[in-house]
Design a protein around this motif. Sequence first.
Motif, PDB file in Angstrom:
ATOM      1  N   MET A   1       9.622 -31.997 -21.705  1.00  0.00           N
ATOM      2  CA  MET A   1       8.240 -32.001 -21.190  1.00  0.00           C
ATOM      3  C   MET A   1       7.267 -31.712 -22.332  1.00  0.00           C
ATOM      4  O   MET A   1       7.441 -30.759 -23.089  1.00  0.00           O
ATOM      5  N   THR A   2       6.267 -32.575 -22.484  1.00  0.00           N
ATOM      6  CA  THR A   2       5.267 -32.348 -23.520  1.00  0.00           C
ATOM      7  C   THR A   2       4.175 -31.402 -23.030  1.00  0.00           C
ATOM      8  O   THR A   2       3.794 -31.438 -21.862  1.00  0.00           O
ATOM      9  N   THR A   3       3.716 -30.536 -23.929  1.00  0.00           N
ATOM     10  CA  THR A   3       2.592 -29.657 -23.600  1.00  0.00           C
ATOM     11  C   THR A   3       1.287 -30.206 -24.161  1.00  0.00           C
ATOM     12  O   THR A   3       0.234 -29.635 -23.921  1.00  0.00           O
ATOM     13  N   GLU A   4       1.383 -31.294 -24.918  1.00  0.00           N
ATOM     14  CA  GLU A   4       0.182 -31.933 -25.436  1.00  0.00           C
ATOM     15  C   GLU A   4      -0.511 -32.679 -24.301  1.00  0.00           C
ATOM     16  O   GLU A   4       0.123 -33.377 -23.520  1.00  0.00           O
ATOM     17  N   THR A   5      -1.819 -32.519 -24.211  1.00  0.00           N
ATOM     18  CA  THR A   5      -2.561 -33.200 -23.163  1.00  0.00           C
ATOM     19  C   THR A   5      -2.764 -34.656 -23.546  1.00  0.00           C
ATOM     20  O   THR A   5      -3.394 -34.969 -24.553  1.00  0.00           O
ATOM     21  N   LEU A   6      -2.214 -35.546 -22.739  1.00  0.00           N
ATOM     22  CA  LEU A   6      -2.288 -36.965 -23.028  1.00  0.00           C
ATOM     23  C   LEU A   6      -3.645 -37.522 -22.613  1.00  0.00           C
ATOM     24  O   LEU A   6      -4.228 -37.074 -21.626  1.00  0.00           O
ATOM     25  N   PRO A   7      -4.149 -38.493 -23.344  1.00  0.00           N
ATOM     26  CA  PRO A   7      -5.432 -39.096 -22.939  1.00  0.00           C
ATOM     27  C   PRO A   7      -5.277 -39.846 -21.636  1.00  0.00           C
ATOM     28  O   PRO A   7      -4.203 -40.358 -21.305  1.00  0.00           O
ATOM     29  N   ARG A  54      -6.632 -34.948 -16.583  1.00  0.00           N
ATOM     30  CA  ARG A  54      -5.281 -34.424 -16.760  1.00  0.00           C
ATOM     31  C   ARG A  54      -5.295 -32.908 -16.552  1.00  0.00           C
ATOM     32  O   ARG A  54      -6.231 -32.213 -16.944  1.00  0.00           O
ATOM     33  N   ALA A  55      -4.226 -32.393 -15.964  1.00  0.00           N
ATOM     34  CA  ALA A  55      -4.118 -30.961 -15.742  1.00  0.00           C
ATOM     35  C   ALA A  55      -3.790 -30.232 -17.036  1.00  0.00           C
ATOM     36  O   ALA A  55      -2.837 -30.580 -17.732  1.00  0.00           O
ATOM     37  N   ASP A 174      -0.064 -33.868 -15.265  1.00  0.00           N
ATOM     38  CA  ASP A 174      -0.320 -34.433 -13.947  1.00  0.00           C
ATOM     39  C   ASP A 174      -1.821 -34.711 -13.858  1.00  0.00           C
ATOM     40  O   ASP A 174      -2.621 -34.145 -14.614  1.00  0.00           O
ATOM     41  N   VAL A 175      -2.208 -35.563 -12.937  1.00  0.00           N
ATOM     42  CA  VAL A 175      -3.626 -35.922 -12.811  1.00  0.00           C
ATOM     43  C   VAL A 175      -4.213 -35.223 -11.588  1.00  0.00           C
ATOM     44  O   VAL A 175      -3.605 -35.205 -10.520  1.00  0.00           O
ATOM     45  N   ILE A 176      -5.373 -34.636 -11.776  1.00  0.00           N
ATOM     46  CA  ILE A 176      -6.076 -33.923 -10.717  1.00  0.00           C
ATOM     47  C   ILE A 176      -7.340 -34.692 -10.355  1.00  0.00           C
ATOM     48  O   ILE A 176      -8.093 -35.129 -11.233  1.00  0.00           O
ATOM     49  N   VAL A 177      -7.563 -34.844  -9.052  1.00  0.00           N
ATOM     50  CA  VAL A 177      -8.808 -35.418  -8.543  1.00  0.00           C
ATOM     51  C   VAL A 177      -9.421 -34.387  -7.608  1.00  0.00           C
ATOM     52  O   VAL A 177      -8.738 -33.856  -6.729  1.00  0.00           O
ATOM     53  N   LEU A 185      -3.329 -33.447  -6.401  1.00  0.00           N
ATOM     54  CA  LEU A 185      -2.529 -33.745  -7.590  1.00  0.00           C
ATOM     55  C   LEU A 185      -1.842 -35.091  -7.447  1.00  0.00           C
ATOM     56  O   LEU A 185      -1.273 -35.402  -6.394  1.00  0.00           O
ATOM     57  N   ILE A 186      -1.886 -35.888  -8.513  1.00  0.00           N
ATOM     58  CA  ILE A 186      -1.098 -37.115  -8.616  1.00  0.00           C
ATOM     59  C   ILE A 186      -0.055 -36.892  -9.707  1.00  0.00           C
ATOM     60  O   ILE A 186      -0.411 -36.652 -10.863  1.00  0.00           O
ATOM     61  N   PRO A 187       1.241 -36.931  -9.374  1.00  0.00           N
ATOM     62  CA  PRO A 187       2.259 -36.772 -10.426  1.00  0.00           C
ATOM     63  C   PRO A 187       2.064 -37.809 -11.524  1.00  0.00           C
ATOM     64  O   PRO A 187       1.797 -38.986 -11.239  1.00  0.00           O
ATOM     65  N   ALA A 188       2.197 -37.380 -12.761  1.00  0.00           N
ATOM     66  CA  ALA A 188       1.919 -38.264 -13.891  1.00  0.00           C
ATOM     67  C   ALA A 188       2.739 -39.546 -13.828  1.00  0.00           C
ATOM     68  O   ALA A 188       2.242 -40.634 -14.127  1.00  0.00           O
ATOM     69  N   ALA A 189       3.994 -39.437 -13.410  1.00  0.00           N
ATOM     70  CA  ALA A 189       4.878 -40.601 -13.403  1.00  0.00           C
ATOM     71  C   ALA A 189       4.487 -41.629 -12.345  1.00  0.00           C
ATOM     72  O   ALA A 189       4.899 -42.793 -12.430  1.00  0.00           O
ATOM     73  N   LEU A 190       3.707 -41.220 -11.350  1.00  0.00           N
ATOM     74  CA  LEU A 190       3.328 -42.125 -10.263  1.00  0.00           C
ATOM     75  C   LEU A 190       1.896 -42.626 -10.387  1.00  0.00           C
ATOM     76  O   LEU A 190       1.407 -43.331  -9.493  1.00  0.00           O
ATOM     77  N   LEU A 191       1.232 -42.293 -11.467  1.00  0.00           N
ATOM     78  CA  LEU A 191      -0.212 -42.510 -11.563  1.00  0.00           C
ATOM     79  C   LEU A 191      -0.620 -43.951 -11.306  1.00  0.00           C
ATOM     80  O   LEU A 191      -1.447 -44.228 -10.433  1.00  0.00           O
TER      81      LEU A 191
END
Length: 239
Positions: A1-7, A54-55, A174-177, A185-191
């Motif tokens: 799991m990466t802790t870097e915040t992805l764009p 991104r969370a 993960d993505v937050i709206v 929350l939208i899981p990152a893998a399902l975005l």
Amino acid sequence: MTTETLPLDADLIRTLSNVTTATLTTVLLKKGLRHVWLKGTMPIKSDQPRRVGRAFTLRFVPAREDLATPESWSSPISTRAAIEAMPAGCIAVVDAMGVTDAGIFGDILCTRMSKRGVAALVTDGVVRDLVGVLASGFPVWCAGTAAPPSVAALTFVSWQEPIACGGVAVFPNDVIVVDSDGAVLIPAALLEEVVALSVEQERLESWIMNEVENGAALPGLYPPNAAAKARYEASKVKA
């Protein structure tokens, strides 16, 4: 799991900015995900615009007297240090264990997050310095307000690790709206899949609303039966 915040792709942000959290929960429910709405996270102001990001996660644990002190605010492991690690565009998601008698952030910290370009703060805890937080204009979704500082009830321990917030497992990236109905929350893998399904769900519900406004009855329309689906598909061709 990466802790870097992805764009996060700008087109995805624009698209999700036009999708309600209500629609997202429906789409995610159809995908089998029931625990995606962060309980206790409501907008601190009624007119806050929808935010997408991104969370960036932060975690508190119960206060321990030798650690939860005002001096801890100067520690390398502190909310202050975490804020300086937040990239522009992220949404800070804070696990405060639902504690509502100690404010995790106040006006100074919220103003600093605003200056760093953080999109919003989401927590199942509360904030303090309400007048100052509102004056900062920084968007906050939380469970209310309290005057005491965080160390009165909580110890800050880490950032960019998996957390629990409002009964939901939140992983970095993960993505937050967030909107007037709260935080989803939208899981990152399902975005990408969820975005595509949500756009179609919004289009369908807009058509259904138009039918209702024109006097149509709900049975067979919402949810649509085969005949209603056929009319809907025909409307898309005409458009």
